[in-house]
Design an enzyme around this catalytic site. Sequence first.
Site, PDB file in Angstrom:
ATOM      1  N   ASP A 435      -2.053   6.284   3.573  1.00  0.00           N
ATOM      2  CA  ASP A 435      -0.942   6.933   3.274  1.00  0.00           C
ATOM      3  C   ASP A 435       0.457   6.737   3.881  1.00  0.00           C
ATOM      4  OD1 ASP A 435      -1.808   9.032   4.379  1.00  0.00           O
ATOM      5  OD2 ASP A 435      -1.772  10.626   2.748  1.00  0.00           O
ATOM      6  N   CYS A 436       0.338   6.686   5.576  1.00  0.00           N
ATOM      7  CA  CYS A 436       0.689   7.021   6.060  1.00  0.00           C
ATOM      8  C   CYS A 436       1.196   5.114   6.059  1.00  0.00           C
ATOM      9  CB  CYS A 436       0.230   6.784   7.427  1.00  0.00           C
ATOM     10  SG  CYS A 436      -0.170   9.130   7.815  1.00  0.00           S
TER      11      CYS A 436
END
Length: 703
Positions: A435-436
């Site tokens: 997700d980063c």
Amino acid sequence: MTTTNWSLKVDRGRQTWEYSQEKKEATDVDIHLLRLKEPGTHCPEGCDLNRAKTPQQAIKKAFQYFSKVQTEDGHWAGDYGGPMFLLPGLVITCYVTGYQLPESTQREIIRYLFNRQNPVDGGWGLHIEAHSDIFGTTLQYVSLRLLGVPADHPSVVKARTFLLQNGGATGIPSWGKFWLATLNAYDWNGLNPIPIEFWLLPYNLPIAPGRWWCHCRMVYLPMSYIYAKKTTGPLTDLVKDLRREIYCQEYEKINWSEQRNNISKLDMYYEHTSLLNVINGSLNAYEKVHSKWLRDKAIDYTFDHIRYEDEQTKYIDIGPVNKTVNMLCVWDREGKSPAFYKHADRLKDYLWLSFDGMKMQGYNGSQLWDTAFTIQAFMESGIANQFQDCMKLAGHYLDISQVPEDARDMKHYHRHYSKGAWPFSTVDHGWPISDCTAEGIKSALALRSLPFIEPISLDRIADGINVLLTLQNGDGGWASYENTRGPKWLEKFNPSEVFQNIMIDYSYVECSAACIQAMSAFRKHAPNHPRIKEINRSIARGVKFIKSIQRQDGSWLGSWGICFTYGTWFGIEGLVASGEPLTSPSIVKACKFLASKQRADGGWGESFKSNVTKEYVQHETSQVVNTGWALLSLMSAKYPDRECIERGIKFLIQRQYPNGDFPQESIIGVFNFNCMISYSNYKNIFPLWALSRYNQLYLKSKI
């Protein structure tokens, strides 16, 4: 002029707090982070103290204020503390190894521990808002004593009273038993084994450590080394005193083998399975007759992996637990070697100073994560072009944080592809996260619309997309750092007692939705990319996964934020970004769920107990962050009840301080369901983002 002895220094995302004997003029960043003025009263250049009355005014004030507390390398620094079990590991490691923390640091740690002591019963919990338990109380008590606080100090006496009234330190969970044993304040025979020989198992076995969730893997790696070596600090007079102070009976009379499964009811969250108890019994028997040759081989093997982790992360390590245990391993193996001092230097990366004192963070910061969200919020405001210096700096940090290459010898050391990914914090840390990476991609693509910014090339962004494609699981979802490598039944071996879902990397709605959003945005910018068909298939599979885990009431369970508000924000945003019709039953149900949780004052407020119980629990008051998430969700889905949305917007405007800042309210992050963690920048990011979306969607007014 506001002055301070402490100031934050940054270097390519690295954050260190430096102490000066003489007070110096505080920067806007220092005033903001240390709360050197009453909340809402600090007025950086360009700001004013007139309350906003309209969404447009609130947006402008929020942007003006938050842009002034950006660090000089482009990121937004914030408090990523909250867990109470981290700092004692650092204190114990320093005591055992003889590494002296600066007196100024020790004073601030003591101040933090006293500030976070439960004023009613004198104990501490798993995190700053948790009830007092044996894990928290024992470790903070020991830390205070090691830092020089006398046993007759009133706060120490109160803590000791709570501890002894609740059974003493023998009931501490396994991680606490480990730390006490390294200190020489607990017998190694009182721990269930941490078998180092497991590391020699071939990867094709489903229980091999290479198949575990990376945080679990990297914690039990050095723990198994220390357990195998029985590394223990010196039996000093102070440690002898602790042996007398924290137990309900004489240390020498304790039956240590009976303490292995003695876990206080105050602490127990995830009980041992019958299978784990049987295995522990077998391992205890093996421990008495283990092969020295095999153990020595495993010790060498694990230390090689420990060294690899240290070098790949420039001695930051994946997180604060293995950071301090790795440091202990290096000391055991090499003494105070150059590698030991590299470790010691990186302790500063985890120590965070705030208004309440100095704590140990759950990572070396949340730099990239917070900056990526901030960029997206600013871009949706419609006034990013009015803050060119701020946006250029943010773009710079995004640029320098992308991981440029894969880790070496990935297969042998169980690492995943890294090239093109974004980490949670800094490029030095370097562990890639799904997700980063997705939020990094979304931010990089959004910034391409600003003519004054040197864009990150589509080729580099495509490298990030490649990482996301490799990370998709067989169920269509995305886990956090790596693919799900092991079977779900591995959770039956979870020995932690206080955490859930630690054994493998599970698919999450947050990670899955973020990846869908990133790939959906990328295909708009690069519709003819060679992998576009793979991207389309990946998005479709991800959508199917997100729908499959939606609960009957329309919500999604959040695993990294509190809780259903957070998970449902991601669920809706992911579906909408994929092109799912707004009339889709999944989206309609999700909006209905959120609307049903709105409070009388127009806001939303969800308690961390939602994560613990996995059922929605209302907070005592509405929270600006929960409200921001709910509003972003409803507006993304074009929820037809505009009055519901406007009530939420009015709540945010009312809660905003005159200077454009927002109040710090209850803790808002979580991991492994039971431990909460702070994200202090969320209070600035998500209200601004929601206000910006409201203006773009409904008012379409220039600011």
